[in-house]
Write an enzyme that holds these catalytic residues in place. Structure first.
Site, PDB file in Angstrom:
ATOM      1  N   PRO A  60       0.829  -1.222   0.000  1.00 38.81           N
ATOM      2  CA  PRO A  60       0.000   0.000   0.000  1.00 38.81           C
ATOM      3  C   PRO A  60       0.862   1.271   0.000  1.00 38.81           C
ATOM      4  O   PRO A  60       1.831   1.360   0.735  1.00 38.81           O
ATOM      5  CB  PRO A  60      -0.789  -0.096   1.306  1.00 38.81           C
ATOM      6  CG  PRO A  60      -0.539  -1.453   1.859  1.00 38.81           C
ATOM      7  CD  PRO A  60       0.692  -1.995   1.219  1.00 38.81           C
ATOM      8  N   GLU A  61       0.489   2.208  -0.860  1.00 39.71           N
ATOM      9  CA  GLU A  61       1.175   3.504  -0.910  1.00 39.71           C
ATOM     10  C   GLU A  61       0.191   4.575  -0.429  1.00 39.71           C
ATOM     11  O   GLU A  61      -0.916   4.265  -0.001  1.00 39.71           O
ATOM     12  CB  GLU A  61       1.657   3.789  -2.338  1.00 39.71           C
ATOM     13  CG  GLU A  61       2.616   2.705  -2.850  1.00 39.71           C
ATOM     14  CD  GLU A  61       3.178   3.007  -4.234  1.00 39.71           C
ATOM     15  OE1 GLU A  61       3.310   4.186  -4.595  1.00 39.71           O
ATOM     16  OE2 GLU A  61       3.488   2.048  -4.958  1.00 39.71           O
TER      17      GLU A  61
END
Ligand SMILES: [Zn+2]
Length: 279
Positions: free
Chosen positions: A2-3
């Site tokens: 996840p960014e």
């Protein structure tokens, strides 16, 4: 992994479910995540009200009554599932249970995520947040910020953008996409970029993040999805993961063989050799 946009989406989902509620109980099934969860975590959190949320880079900060903040990172594979199931899902290491019986579960098969508790006024000096670079979507972020950060850096622009001390929250996917939009070759020396290119890049970073957050926001409509959890939504990447496939610009270039894949600092980079020339 996840960014920034995925983390923002997860945070907004948690906010919808938890804001204003009291955490009645915290079940810690495994405390050996990336770092050990404090032994008194459950006891220290139970009984406090959730009063606010904040994202810093890829970290979610959950502010509680009584001047405490939960710091949460999803790591490589972590996700948050909001449901009311009585049965624990596999790899469900921590569960927050609210006074009205809602469950907020942290699921992380690889256990690279982390959960900690800090005093709210100590958030900024917390060891994992201290020294983190500027938030790319805050008004203060500008091309001047990046110009200063890039000056005299001989490393590739791709590597420099992944450095959380330069910009907070970017990861492999959004860096590839932003460089594509700005038409900058990923192996270009960061310090060699011209003012105008840095301006384009600044705008490109903000655009790819904003578009992804908007996509994540619409995925929140059905945020109670036990199988998928929060924050994993469909994207239409222009280059990421598209080796050999045409980018939106490719049809304009006869002889173009599509998106190329290279490895930089051990990670895959995708780019269009026509749109993103090295010079
Ligand atoms: Zn192309």
């Amino acid at each position: 992994m996840p960014e920034l946009p995925e983390v923002e989406t997860v945070m907004r989902g948690m906010q919808i479910a938890l804001q204003g509620h009291i955490i009645q109980n915290v079940i810690v099934r495994r405390d050996d995540l990336r770092w050990r969860i404090p032994a008194d975590f459950s006891q220290s959190v139970s009984g406090r009200r959730v009063i606010g949320f904040r994202r810093r880079g890829k970290y979610i900060l959950i502010r509680l009554s009584g001047d405490r903040t939960i710091v949460l990172h999803l790591g490589m594979s972590g996700r948050i599932v909001l449901d009311s199931a009585a049965m624990a899902a596999p790899h469900e290491h921590v569960v927050f249970v609210t006074e009205d019986g809602k469950r907020c579960a942290f699921i992380d098969p690889r256990r690279f995520g982390m959960i900690d508790l800090v005093e709210t006024e100590q958030e900024e000096s917390y060891r994992l947040l201290k020294g983190m670079g500027p938030e790319p979507l805050e008004p203060a972020f500008s091309s001047t910020t990046l110009e200063k950060a890039f000056a005299k850096k001989s490393a590739s622009i791709k590597t420099v953008l992944l450095d959380q001390k330069v910009v907070a929250g970017l990861g492999n996917i959004y860096v590839c996409e932003a460089l594509y939009r700005a038409g900058i070759h990923p192996e270009r020396e960061a310090g060699s970029l011209k003012k105008q290119q840095i301006k384009l890049l600044t705008k490109a970073i903000q655009t790819v993040l904003e578009e992804a957050i908007a996509a994540g926001g619409s995925s929140l409509k059905d945020y109670v999805r036990p199988e998928g959890g929060l924050g994993y939504f469909q994207h239409a990447w222009r280059v990421y993961g598209r080796k050999g496939l045409p980018c939106p610009d490719c049809p304009k270039h006869p002889g173009c063989t599509g998106v190329e894949q290279i490895t930089q600092a051990g990670r895959s980079t995708f780019f269009c050799p026509i749109r993103q020339k090295i010079a």
